[in-house]
Scaffold this motif. Structure first.
Motif, mmCIF file in Angstrom:
data_model
loop_
_atom_site.group_PDB
_atom_site.id
_atom_site.type_symbol
_atom_site.label_atom_id
_atom_site.label_comp_id
_atom_site.label_asym_id
_atom_site.label_seq_id
_atom_site.Cartn_x
_atom_site.Cartn_y
_atom_site.Cartn_z
ATOM 1 N N GLY A 64 3.802 -8.912 3.116
ATOM 2 C CA GLY A 64 2.539 -9.355 3.714
ATOM 3 C C GLY A 64 1.965 -10.549 2.954
ATOM 4 O O GLY A 64 2.629 -11.136 2.087
ATOM 5 N N PHE A 65 0.735 -10.868 3.263
ATOM 6 C CA PHE A 65 0.077 -12.056 2.688
ATOM 7 C C PHE A 65 -0.038 -11.976 1.151
ATOM 8 O O PHE A 65 0.602 -12.734 0.405
ATOM 9 N N ILE A 66 -0.824 -11.034 0.652
ATOM 10 C CA ILE A 66 -1.069 -11.004 -0.800
ATOM 11 C C ILE A 66 0.175 -10.503 -1.533
ATOM 12 O O ILE A 66 0.548 -11.029 -2.589
ATOM 13 N N ASP A 105 8.653 -2.517 2.185
ATOM 14 C CA ASP A 105 7.732 -2.893 3.252
ATOM 15 C C ASP A 105 8.334 -2.387 4.556
ATOM 16 O O ASP A 105 9.533 -2.510 4.770
ATOM 17 N N THR A 130 5.728 -4.183 9.516
ATOM 18 C CA THR A 130 4.891 -4.122 10.713
ATOM 19 C C THR A 130 4.718 -5.561 11.217
ATOM 20 O O THR A 130 5.283 -6.494 10.630
ATOM 21 N N ASP A 166 8.989 2.750 4.709
ATOM 22 C CA ASP A 166 7.586 3.078 4.991
ATOM 23 C C ASP A 166 7.024 3.876 3.809
ATOM 24 O O ASP A 166 7.700 4.802 3.336
ATOM 25 N N ILE A 167 5.817 3.553 3.361
ATOM 26 C CA ILE A 167 5.271 4.274 2.191
ATOM 27 C C ILE A 167 4.961 5.739 2.507
ATOM 28 O O ILE A 167 4.701 6.525 1.605
ATOM 29 N N PHE A 209 0.142 -2.541 -2.339
ATOM 30 C CA PHE A 209 -0.528 -3.446 -1.399
ATOM 31 C C PHE A 209 -0.409 -2.926 0.036
ATOM 32 O O PHE A 209 -1.184 -3.345 0.901
ATOM 33 N N SER A 223 -4.451 -3.835 7.421
ATOM 34 C CA SER A 223 -5.480 -4.582 6.696
ATOM 35 C C SER A 223 -6.527 -5.282 7.569
ATOM 36 O O SER A 223 -7.451 -5.876 7.037
ATOM 37 N N TYR A 249 -11.209 0.706 8.941
ATOM 38 C CA TYR A 249 -10.371 0.120 7.872
ATOM 39 C C TYR A 249 -10.957 0.421 6.493
ATOM 40 O O TYR A 249 -10.279 0.961 5.613
ATOM 41 N N LYS A 289 -9.622 2.730 3.270
ATOM 42 C CA LYS A 289 -9.400 2.204 1.911
ATOM 43 C C LYS A 289 -10.249 3.000 0.900
ATOM 44 O O LYS A 289 -9.787 3.298 -0.196
ATOM 45 N N ASN A 326 -9.585 -12.944 0.446
ATOM 46 C CA ASN A 326 -8.577 -13.896 -0.058
ATOM 47 C C ASN A 326 -8.274 -14.956 0.983
ATOM 48 O O ASN A 326 -8.361 -14.705 2.189
HETATM 49 P P1 NAD Z 1 -1.237 -7.819 5.217
HETATM 50 O O1 NAD Z 1 -1.620 -7.126 6.464
HETATM 51 O O2 NAD Z 1 -0.956 -9.282 5.244
HETATM 52 O O3 NAD Z 1 0.046 -7.124 4.592
HETATM 53 C C1 NAD Z 1 0.233 -5.727 4.589
HETATM 54 C C2 NAD Z 1 1.723 -5.456 4.387
HETATM 55 O O4 NAD Z 1 1.900 -4.033 4.343
HETATM 56 C C3 NAD Z 1 2.601 -5.968 5.537
HETATM 57 O O5 NAD Z 1 3.727 -6.633 5.009
HETATM 58 C C4 NAD Z 1 3.017 -4.704 6.279
HETATM 59 O O6 NAD Z 1 4.290 -4.804 6.898
HETATM 60 C C5 NAD Z 1 3.015 -3.675 5.148
HETATM 61 N N1 NAD Z 1 2.834 -2.298 5.624
HETATM 62 C C6 NAD Z 1 1.908 -1.856 6.541
HETATM 63 N N2 NAD Z 1 2.070 -0.535 6.724
HETATM 64 C C7 NAD Z 1 3.083 -0.139 5.918
HETATM 65 C C8 NAD Z 1 3.704 1.119 5.656
HETATM 66 N N3 NAD Z 1 3.307 2.246 6.280
HETATM 67 N N4 NAD Z 1 4.723 1.173 4.761
HETATM 68 C C9 NAD Z 1 5.149 0.049 4.132
HETATM 69 N N5 NAD Z 1 4.609 -1.174 4.351
HETATM 70 C C10 NAD Z 1 3.590 -1.256 5.232
HETATM 71 O O7 NAD Z 1 -2.386 -7.486 4.173
HETATM 72 P P2 NAD Z 1 -2.939 -8.338 2.940
HETATM 73 O O8 NAD Z 1 -4.067 -9.158 3.393
HETATM 74 O O9 NAD Z 1 -1.808 -8.940 2.222
HETATM 75 O O10 NAD Z 1 -3.559 -7.148 2.053
HETATM 76 C C11 NAD Z 1 -2.765 -6.462 1.097
HETATM 77 C C12 NAD Z 1 -3.611 -5.402 0.425
HETATM 78 O O11 NAD Z 1 -4.721 -6.011 -0.217
HETATM 79 C C13 NAD Z 1 -4.196 -4.368 1.379
HETATM 80 O O12 NAD Z 1 -4.130 -3.117 0.753
HETATM 81 C C14 NAD Z 1 -5.643 -4.801 1.577
HETATM 82 O O13 NAD Z 1 -6.459 -3.701 1.836
HETATM 83 C C15 NAD Z 1 -5.940 -5.413 0.224
HETATM 84 N N6 NAD Z 1 -6.955 -6.485 0.199
HETATM 85 C C16 NAD Z 1 -6.860 -7.553 1.045
HETATM 86 C C17 NAD Z 1 -7.793 -8.594 0.958
HETATM 87 C C18 NAD Z 1 -7.713 -9.805 1.867
HETATM 88 O O14 NAD Z 1 -8.638 -10.627 1.854
HETATM 89 N N7 NAD Z 1 -6.664 -10.011 2.639
HETATM 90 C C19 NAD Z 1 -8.838 -8.527 0.023
HETATM 91 C C20 NAD Z 1 -8.909 -7.397 -0.819
HETATM 92 C C21 NAD Z 1 -7.950 -6.402 -0.717
#
Ligand code: NAD
Ligand code: DAU
Length: 350
Positions: A11-13, A33, A36, A59-60, A81, A85, A164, A168, A194
């Motif tokens: 995913g992103f972060i 991962d 999704t 899958d986690i 992560f 999200s 959501y 969390k 972010n």
């Molecule tokens: P994202 O949606 O871009 O990435 C999430 C990743 O998790 C994806 O690659 C997805 O395929 C994977 N995923 C989803 N369900 C899954 C499962 N059951 N098993 C395995 N993998 C699975 O999200 P993001 O923006 O990168 O956020 C990452 C984390 O950081 C999240 O926990 C989010 O709550 C937290 N967060 C995000 C932000 C933000 O601004 N984006 C800020 C603070 C915290």
């Protein structure tokens, strides 16, 4: 050499964090991962042949698969992560948020406990192997919304408003309980919004850049005066790295860069940078339960662990806009097919 299990690393972060760790440490990174709609292996093309990096589509919530991974890779660190999200999606389809974000977290904790406890069969023992740690990547949204003043501190009561953020917050409570009851060595980080490379274009900044570039309308929810506290993703990755290495066991750390902006300011900045016209802005129906303002008090992580953001917002947003302009192919691949169905469903009635 550590063996770090990164979940949601496509995913992103997560993908930014995988890059960060391979660049800054000589650790083995095992990225799991379930891929999704938000998971994208294109984010990791440049590291896929690194001998220290392994990707597994898992899958986690899959306890058996997670157990095999702990056994095979001798995992000593987990950075979780993986999550659903996107707030808007949690309004249309809450259930997956609960199963992935809560049950997935509990599954990871449970398997880690089994492998990391010195005496796994003794329920009263709180002795763990040397150097193991579970880090839960959480969010400032668990604190709810602020009015015009004040900031979120680690001691602010949790008051999540969307499915959501409720999922969390629930996951944070499970992590806390595993620490209190079983002595699990954990940290929780709670970061603000972010921005940066590889963010899925359902989120404000990449969505607006993409629409603006192609002259499409820019859907601003409500009056556009909601405030978010923006942090460049590489500063977030650095902060997680800091907590991983220096965080005191059992502690929670807020992460943010004192960078509050109203949504409409961001949208206007993107329009200006791309040389477009503000007539592209379309005020649409507000998000139900929309949190008005977030702001992080980062005193604890800056004074106790010595972390500080490196990016100014001006530099970070300019680089980010440039990145999306230079990576059209990455964007085009995502914004075809299913994305268009999501987009039409989400915005056509607004
Ligand atoms: P994202 O949606 O871009 O990435 C999430 C990743 O998790 C994806 O690659 C997805 O395929 C994977 N995923 C989803 N369900 C899954 C499962 N059951 N098993 C395995 N993998 C699975 O999200 P993001 O923006 O990168 O956020 C990452 C984390 O950081 C999240 O926990 C989010 O709550 C937290 N967060 C995000 C932000 C933000 O601004 N984006 C800020 C603070 C915290
Ligand atoms: O604060 C941290 C959180 O930031 C993370 O926990 C979430 O995973 C992440 O998605 C993000 O949540 P937000 O809801 O703040 O981000 P989003 O990009 O969806 O929206 C940012 C702001 O912009 C919010 O006030 C809603 C508004 N918005 C968003 C979209 C997608 C619009 O006005 N129009 C839009 O089309």
């Amino acid at each position: 050499m550590k063996n770090v299990l990164v979940t949601g690393g496509a995913g992103f972060i997560g993908s930014n964090f995988v890059h960060h760790m391979l660049k800054n440490h000589d650790y083995n990174i095992i990225n799991i991962d379930s891929l999704t709609y938000a998971g994208n292996l294109d984010n990791l093309k440049d590291v896929e042949n690194d001998s220290r990096y392994t990707f597994l589509k898992v899958d986690i919530r899959d306890r058996e698969a997670i157990t095999e991974i702990f056994e095979k890779y001798d995992i000593d660190t987990v950075v979780n992560f993986a999550a659903e999200s996107h707030v808007d999606r949690s309004i249309t389809d809450p259930e997956i948020f609960l199963t992935t974000n809560v049950i997935g977290t509990q599954t990871l904790l449970d398997v880690a406990k089994k492998f990391w406890k010195v005496n796994p069969d003794d329920k009263y023992s709180t002795e763990y192997k040397e150097g193991v740690k579970y880090l839960q990547v959480s969010t400032d949204e668990v604190y709810g919304a602020l009015g015009k003043t004040g900031m979120f501190m680690e001691t602010t009561p949790l008051s999540p408003n969307s499915p959501y953020s409720a999922s969390k917050a629930s996951a944070d409570m499970v992590v806390r309980a595993y620490h209190e009851t079983f002595g699990m060595p954990v940290n929780i980080t709670r970061c603000s919004n972010n921005y940066g490379p590889y963010q899925f274009p359902e989120k404000l900044i990449p969505l607006m850049i993409n629409n603006c570039k192609s002259g499409k309308q820019l859907p601003v929810y409500g009056d556009g005066m909601q405030i978010r506290d923006w942090l460049h993703v590489s500063d977030h990755c650095n902060a997680i790295d800091t907590v991983l290495h220096k965080g005191v066991i059992g502690e929670i750390y807020n992460i943010g860069g004192n960078n509050e902006k109203a949504n409409i300011e961001i949208v206007k900045l993107i329009i200006k940078t791309l040389g477009k016209d503000e007539s592209l802005i379309k005020y649409v129906k507000d998000r139900p339960g929309h949190d008005r303002r977030y702001a992080i008090d980062n005193t604890k992580i800056t004074t106790q662990l010595g972390w500080a953001p490196k990016y100014t917002f001006e530099q970070g947003i300019a680089e980010t806009i440039q990145w999306y302009l230079e990576n059209e192919e990455w964007m085009d691949k995502i914004t075809s097919g299913d994305y268009m169905k999501y987009y039409d469903n989400m915005y056509k009635k607004a």
